[in-house]
Design a protein around this motif. Structure first.
Motif, PDB file in Angstrom:
ATOM      1  N   ILE A 133      48.315  -6.381  54.227  1.00  0.00           N
ATOM      2  CA  ILE A 133      47.076  -7.321  53.623  1.00  0.00           C
ATOM      3  C   ILE A 133      47.646  -8.218  53.032  1.00  0.00           C
ATOM      4  CG2 ILE A 133      45.898  -5.549  53.904  1.00  0.00           C
ATOM      5  CD1 ILE A 133      45.553  -5.759  49.566  1.00  0.00           C
ATOM      6  N   PHE A 134      49.012  -8.729  53.027  1.00  0.00           N
ATOM      7  CA  PHE A 134      49.919  -9.575  52.028  1.00  0.00           C
ATOM      8  C   PHE A 134      51.121 -10.654  53.178  1.00  0.00           C
ATOM      9  CE2 PHE A 134      48.270  -7.381  48.382  1.00  0.00           C
ATOM     10  CZ  PHE A 134      47.036  -8.662  47.817  1.00  0.00           C
ATOM     11  N   THR A 135      50.235  -9.679  54.809  1.00  0.00           N
ATOM     12  CA  THR A 135      51.903 -10.806  55.150  1.00  0.00           C
ATOM     13  C   THR A 135      51.366 -12.052  55.123  1.00  0.00           C
ATOM     14  OG1 THR A 135      51.687  -8.564  56.216  1.00  0.00           O
ATOM     15  CG2 THR A 135      52.448 -10.813  57.368  1.00  0.00           C
ATOM     16  N   ILE A 136      52.555 -12.666  54.990  1.00  0.00           N
ATOM     17  CA  ILE A 136      52.534 -14.145  54.705  1.00  0.00           C
ATOM     18  C   ILE A 136      52.053 -15.417  56.045  1.00  0.00           C
ATOM     19  CG2 ILE A 136      54.361 -14.626  55.129  1.00  0.00           C
ATOM     20  CD1 ILE A 136      54.958 -16.525  53.398  1.00  0.00           C
ATOM     21  N   TRP A 137      52.188 -14.131  57.319  1.00  0.00           N
ATOM     22  CA  TRP A 137      51.701 -14.996  58.437  1.00  0.00           C
ATOM     23  C   TRP A 137      50.616 -15.116  58.818  1.00  0.00           C
ATOM     24  CZ3 TRP A 137      55.106 -18.661  59.606  1.00  0.00           C
ATOM     25  CH2 TRP A 137      56.546 -18.255  59.357  1.00  0.00           C
ATOM     26  N   ASN A 138      49.304 -13.935  58.184  1.00  0.00           N
ATOM     27  CA  ASN A 138      48.718 -13.432  58.121  1.00  0.00           C
ATOM     28  C   ASN A 138      47.573 -12.550  57.313  1.00  0.00           C
ATOM     29  OD1 ASN A 138      46.492 -12.965  60.302  1.00  0.00           O
ATOM     30  ND2 ASN A 138      45.813 -10.846  60.320  1.00  0.00           N
ATOM     31  N   PHE A 139      47.760 -13.974  56.233  1.00  0.00           N
ATOM     32  CA  PHE A 139      46.734 -13.512  54.967  1.00  0.00           C
ATOM     33  C   PHE A 139      45.342 -14.070  54.827  1.00  0.00           C
ATOM     34  CE2 PHE A 139      46.303 -14.250  50.365  1.00  0.00           C
ATOM     35  CZ  PHE A 139      46.203 -13.689  49.328  1.00  0.00           C
ATOM     36  N   ASN A 140      44.826 -13.280  54.731  1.00  0.00           N
ATOM     37  CA  ASN A 140      42.853 -13.260  54.482  1.00  0.00           C
ATOM     38  C   ASN A 140      43.434 -12.947  52.960  1.00  0.00           C
ATOM     39  OD1 ASN A 140      41.058 -12.740  54.467  1.00  0.00           O
ATOM     40  ND2 ASN A 140      40.612 -11.912  56.816  1.00  0.00           N
ATOM     41  N   GLY A 141      42.941 -13.788  52.446  1.00  0.00           N
ATOM     42  CA  GLY A 141      42.078 -13.908  50.945  1.00  0.00           C
ATOM     43  C   GLY A 141      41.054 -13.334  50.983  1.00  0.00           C
ATOM     44  N   LYS A 142      40.231 -13.353  51.496  1.00  0.00           N
ATOM     45  CA  LYS A 142      39.242 -12.458  50.941  1.00  0.00           C
ATOM     46  C   LYS A 142      39.086 -10.738  51.381  1.00  0.00           C
ATOM     47  CE  LYS A 142      35.342 -15.774  52.678  1.00  0.00           C
ATOM     48  NZ  LYS A 142      35.012 -16.497  53.597  1.00  0.00           N
ATOM     49  N   GLU A 143      39.826 -10.498  52.287  1.00  0.00           N
ATOM     50  CA  GLU A 143      40.550  -9.511  52.447  1.00  0.00           C
ATOM     51  C   GLU A 143      41.237  -8.522  51.236  1.00  0.00           C
ATOM     52  OE1 GLU A 143      40.058  -5.614  54.405  1.00  0.00           O
ATOM     53  OE2 GLU A 143      38.847  -7.323  54.811  1.00  0.00           O
ATOM     54  N   ALA A 144      42.237  -9.480  50.775  1.00  0.00           N
ATOM     55  CA  ALA A 144      43.143  -8.798  50.092  1.00  0.00           C
ATOM     56  C   ALA A 144      42.650  -9.003  49.259  1.00  0.00           C
ATOM     57  CB  ALA A 144      44.154  -9.833  49.649  1.00  0.00           C
ATOM     58  N   TYR A 145      41.584  -9.478  48.163  1.00  0.00           N
ATOM     59  CA  TYR A 145      40.974  -9.695  46.973  1.00  0.00           C
ATOM     60  C   TYR A 145      39.394  -8.820  47.483  1.00  0.00           C
ATOM     61  CZ  TYR A 145      37.316 -10.911  43.951  1.00  0.00           C
ATOM     62  OH  TYR A 145      35.925 -11.262  42.486  1.00  0.00           O
ATOM     63  N   LYS A 146      38.993  -8.457  48.374  1.00  0.00           N
ATOM     64  CA  LYS A 146      38.016  -7.064  48.086  1.00  0.00           C
ATOM     65  C   LYS A 146      38.924  -6.278  47.531  1.00  0.00           C
ATOM     66  CE  LYS A 146      35.181  -4.473  51.519  1.00  0.00           C
ATOM     67  NZ  LYS A 146      35.008  -5.112  52.973  1.00  0.00           N
ATOM     68  N   GLU A 147      40.075  -5.660  49.246  1.00  0.00           N
ATOM     69  CA  GLU A 147      41.193  -4.091  48.699  1.00  0.00           C
ATOM     70  C   GLU A 147      41.404  -4.444  47.027  1.00  0.00           C
ATOM     71  OE1 GLU A 147      42.596  -2.141  50.814  1.00  0.00           O
ATOM     72  OE2 GLU A 147      42.186  -2.739  52.743  1.00  0.00           O
ATOM     73  N   ILE A 148      42.126  -5.575  46.014  1.00  0.00           N
ATOM     74  CA  ILE A 148      42.772  -5.457  45.021  1.00  0.00           C
ATOM     75  C   ILE A 148      41.666  -4.847  44.153  1.00  0.00           C
ATOM     76  CG2 ILE A 148      43.423  -6.048  43.153  1.00  0.00           C
ATOM     77  CD1 ILE A 148      45.758  -5.813  45.124  1.00  0.00           C
ATOM     78  N   ILE A 149      40.517  -5.570  44.560  1.00  0.00           N
ATOM     79  CA  ILE A 149      39.044  -5.278  43.456  1.00  0.00           C
ATOM     80  C   ILE A 149      38.770  -3.747  43.683  1.00  0.00           C
ATOM     81  CG2 ILE A 149      36.575  -5.117  42.920  1.00  0.00           C
ATOM     82  CD1 ILE A 149      38.510  -7.674  42.128  1.00  0.00           C
ATOM     83  N   GLU A 150      38.793  -3.226  45.234  1.00  0.00           N
ATOM     84  CA  GLU A 150      38.134  -1.451  45.311  1.00  0.00           C
ATOM     85  C   GLU A 150      39.233  -0.869  44.700  1.00  0.00           C
ATOM     86  OE1 GLU A 150      37.162  -1.209  49.345  1.00  0.00           O
ATOM     87  OE2 GLU A 150      35.865  -2.467  49.615  1.00  0.00           O
ATOM     88  N   ALA A 151      40.950  -1.078  44.714  1.00  0.00           N
ATOM     89  CA  ALA A 151      41.977  -0.313  45.028  1.00  0.00           C
ATOM     90  C   ALA A 151      41.868  -0.503  42.977  1.00  0.00           C
ATOM     91  CB  ALA A 151      43.199  -0.907  44.945  1.00  0.00           C
ATOM     92  N   THR A 152      41.509  -1.419  42.257  1.00  0.00           N
ATOM     93  CA  THR A 152      41.710  -1.540  40.752  1.00  0.00           C
ATOM     94  C   THR A 152      40.327  -1.148  40.478  1.00  0.00           C
ATOM     95  OG1 THR A 152      41.040  -3.652  40.220  1.00  0.00           O
ATOM     96  CG2 THR A 152      43.093  -2.233  41.310  1.00  0.00           C
ATOM     97  N   GLU A 153      39.033  -0.487  40.629  1.00  0.00           N
ATOM     98  CA  GLU A 153      38.040  -0.789  40.792  1.00  0.00           C
ATOM     99  C   GLU A 153      37.538  -1.720  40.014  1.00  0.00           C
ATOM    100  OE1 GLU A 153      37.252   3.741  38.752  1.00  0.00           O
ATOM    101  OE2 GLU A 153      38.592   4.233  40.170  1.00  0.00           O
ATOM    102  N   ASN A 154      37.602  -3.015  40.280  1.00  0.00           N
ATOM    103  CA  ASN A 154      37.042  -4.008  38.817  1.00  0.00           C
ATOM    104  C   ASN A 154      37.993  -4.139  38.131  1.00  0.00           C
ATOM    105  OD1 ASN A 154      36.078  -6.449  39.245  1.00  0.00           O
ATOM    106  ND2 ASN A 154      34.229  -6.010  37.827  1.00  0.00           N
ATOM    107  N   PHE A 155      39.316  -3.500  38.653  1.00  0.00           N
ATOM    108  CA  PHE A 155      40.681  -4.050  37.350  1.00  0.00           C
ATOM    109  C   PHE A 155      39.456  -2.820  35.729  1.00  0.00           C
ATOM    110  CE2 PHE A 155      41.100  -7.987  39.419  1.00  0.00           C
ATOM    111  CZ  PHE A 155      41.943  -8.133  39.926  1.00  0.00           C
ATOM    112  N   ASP A 156      39.526  -1.641  36.407  1.00  0.00           N
ATOM    113  CA  ASP A 156      39.134  -1.220  35.216  1.00  0.00           C
ATOM    114  C   ASP A 156      40.887  -0.897  34.317  1.00  0.00           C
ATOM    115  OD1 ASP A 156      39.669   1.903  34.162  1.00  0.00           O
ATOM    116  OD2 ASP A 156      36.859   1.681  34.500  1.00  0.00           O
ATOM    117  N   ASP A 157      41.039  -0.452  32.833  1.00  0.00           N
ATOM    118  CA  ASP A 157      41.955  -0.517  31.801  1.00  0.00           C
ATOM    119  C   ASP A 157      42.904   1.216  32.355  1.00  0.00           C
ATOM    120  OD1 ASP A 157      41.023  -2.132  31.097  1.00  0.00           O
ATOM    121  OD2 ASP A 157      40.243  -1.485  28.955  1.00  0.00           O
TER     122      ASP A 157
END
Length: 417
Positions: free
Chosen positions: A266-290
Motif C-alpha cells: 500500500i506504500f508503493t511510491i509509484w501508486n501511493f494512495n493516502g486514503k487507502e493507507a490511512y484506512k489500513e493504518i487506522i484499522e490495523a492499530t484500532e485507531n492507535f490503541d495503546d
C-alpha cells in the motif's frame, strides 16, 4: 551378350575412337571416367538396362560426334554441359525416364542428323533456341509433357525432313512452311489444341487467337489492378504496425511495471494512495490503541501495524500542533529519510497528514527504539549524545556516516523525535 556393369577399365584406353556396346544386358550407372576418352567420336550404349543420370562429364568429350543412350532407364535432367560437345552431329536420348525442361543450350550444338528426345518425361515449353538447328534433319519430341505452342521460329528449320510433336499438351498454330504444311497428322495428334494448315487439324483462325490474346491481356490488366492496390495497402498496414507495435510494447511494459508496483504494497511510491493507507493504518492499530504502541518520542508515538496484505510497519504518529516549527520538523524528517540510503537506517515507506495528526510509516524492525540504541552506544562506547543528535536533517545525514557496520551490524533504527 554382355551382362553386368560397365567396367571402368574401358576408360583406360585414351585413344579409343569408337565404342558400341548397344543391345546387351548392361546395368548400373554410366562411369564418369568416360570423360578421359578424349578421342572418342562414336558412343552407342542404347538398348540396355543402364540407370542413374547422364554424367555431366560427357561435356568433356569434345571429339564426340555420335551419342546414342536410348532405350535405357536413365533419369534426371540432360546436363547443360552437353553444349560443349561442339562436334556432336546426332543425339538420341529417347525411351528413358529423363525429366525437367529441355535445355535451351541444345540449340548451341551443331546437330545435323538427329535430335530424338521422345518417350521421356520432359515438361515445360519447347525452347525457341532449338530453331537455331537449321541443318537438323530429324526432330522427335513426341510422348512427353510439353506445353505451350510450337515456336514460330521453327519455320526457319528448312532442312527438317521429319518432326514429331505428337502426344504432348501443345496448342496454337503450326508454323507456316513446307515441312509443316505437308506434314502428316500423325506428327501432331494427341495435343491440346494445335491448329493450322495441316490436313486433319482445325484451321487457324486469327480472330479467335486474337480474342484469346485480348482475354489474356484483359486478365493481366485485372491482375495488375488488383495486385498493386493490395500490395500498397499491405505495405501501409505493415508500416503502421511497425510504428504502433513498439509503442504498444512500451505501454504494456509500463503497465506491467505499474501492476508490479501496485502489488508491492500500500506504500508503493509509484501508486501511493493516502486514503487507502490511512484506512489500513487506522484499522490495523484500532485507531492507535495503546496495545499497539511500541515507543514514545519527543514529537510522537510509534505503533506497530500489520495491514491486510500481511506487511508490518512501524507507524510514527505525530500530534498536529499549530506550530510552524513542528510542521517544518515533520517535513525535515521526511526530506532527510527520503535522501538517505543505508542498510542500517530503516526505510521510509510513506506518510499521511490529517487535520488532527500526521504519521510516518517505516520499515518495522524488532530491535527496539532509537533511544535504546543510543543509550547502548553511550553505555558501551562512551559516545557523547551530541555526536548522535538527530535534531535536523543535516545532522542526521552526518550521523549516519558514523553509524557504520561495526556499530550496528544487525540492528535498525526507528527514528523518534
Amino acid at each position: 551378350m554382355i551382362n553386368g556393369e560397365i567396367h571402368v577399365e574401358i576408360c583406360r584406353m585414351p585413344k579409343l575412337h569408337l565404342l558400341d556396346i548397344s543391345s546387351n544386358n548392361l546395368v548400373g550407372k554410366i562411369p564418369r571416367e568416360f570423360s578421359r576418352l578424349s578421342y572418342l567420336f562414336h558412343l552407342n550404349m542404347s538398348n540396355n538396362q543402364l540407370s542413374g543420370t547422364i554424367p555431366s562429364e560427357f561435356g568433356d568429350l569434345s571429339s564426340l560426334e555420335y551419342l546414342d543412350l536410348s532405350r535405357n532407364n536413365l533419369r534426371g535432367q540432360i546436363p547443360i554441359q552437353m553444349e560443349n560437345c561442339i562436334k556432336l552431329d546426332s543425339l538420341s536420348l529417347n525411351n528413358n525416364n529423363l525429366s525437367g525442361a529441355i535445355p535451351y543450350q541444345l540449340g548451341n550444338l551443331n546437330l545435323h542428323q538427329v535430335l530424338d528426345l521422345s518417350d521421356n518425361l520432359f515438361t515445360g515449353e519447347i525452347p525457341t533456341q532449338l530453331s537455331k538447328l537449321t541443318e537438323l534433319q530429324k526432330l522427335n519430341l513426341s510422348h512427353n509433357e510439353l506445353v505451350g505452342g510450337i515456336p514460330s521460329s521453327f519455320q526457319l528449320m528448312r532442312s527438317l525432313t521429319s518432326i514429331d510433336l505428337s502426344y504432348n499438351f501443345l496448342d496454337g498454330p503450326v508454323p507456316q512452311n513446307n515441312i509443316f504444311q505437308n506434314a502428316p497428322i500423325e506428327w501432331f495428334i494427341h495435343n491440346k489444341g494445335l491448329c493450322g494448315e495441316v490436313h486433319g487439324l482445325p484451321p487457324y483462325a486469327p480472330s479467335s487467337w486474337g480474342s484469346r490474346d485480348k482475354k489474356i491481356t484483359h486478365r493481366l490488366k485485372v491482375i495488375i489492378c488488383v495486385i498493386i492496390p493490395t500490395a500498397s495497402v499491405l505495405f501501409l498496414l505493415f508500416l503502421i504496425a511497425a510504428i504502433i507495435l513498439p509503442c504498444c510494447k512500451r505501454k504494456k511494459h509500463t503497465a506491467t511495471e505499474t501492476a508490479e508496483a501496485v502489488n508491492g504494497g500500500i506504500f508503493t511510491i509509484w501508486n501511493f494512495n493516502g486514503k487507502e493507507a490511512y484506512k489500513e493504518i487506522i484499522e490495523a492499530t484500532e485507531n492507535f490503541d495503546d496495545k499497539y504502541r511500541i515507543g514514545v518520542g519527543g514529537y510522537g508515538t510509534v505503533y506497530v501495524a500489520t495491514v491486510s496484505s500481511g506487511e508490518t510497519f512501524a507507524v510514527k504518529k505525530i500530534q498536529k500542533i499549530e506550530d510552524q516549527a513542528s510542521e517544518q520538523a515533520f517535513r525535515n524528517e521526511i526530506q532527510a529519510l527520503t535522501q538517505i540510503r543505508h542498510r542500517n537506517i530503516v526505510r521510509l515507506y510513506g506518510f499521511c497528514s490529517t487535520n488532527q495528526f500526521n504519521f510516518l510509516a517505516y520499515e518495522y524492525m524488532e530491535r527496539g527504539s532509537l533511544g535504546a540504541i543510543l543509550s547502548w552506544l553511550v553505555r558501551e562506547f562512551r559516545v557523547p549524545y551530541g555526536l548522535l543528535w538527530l535534531g535536523n536533517p543535516r545532522t542526521l545525514v552526518n550521523g549516519r556516516k558514523w553509524i557504520s557496520d561495526e556499530c550496528l551490524t544487525s540492528g535498525g533504527i526507528h527514528c523518534l523525535r
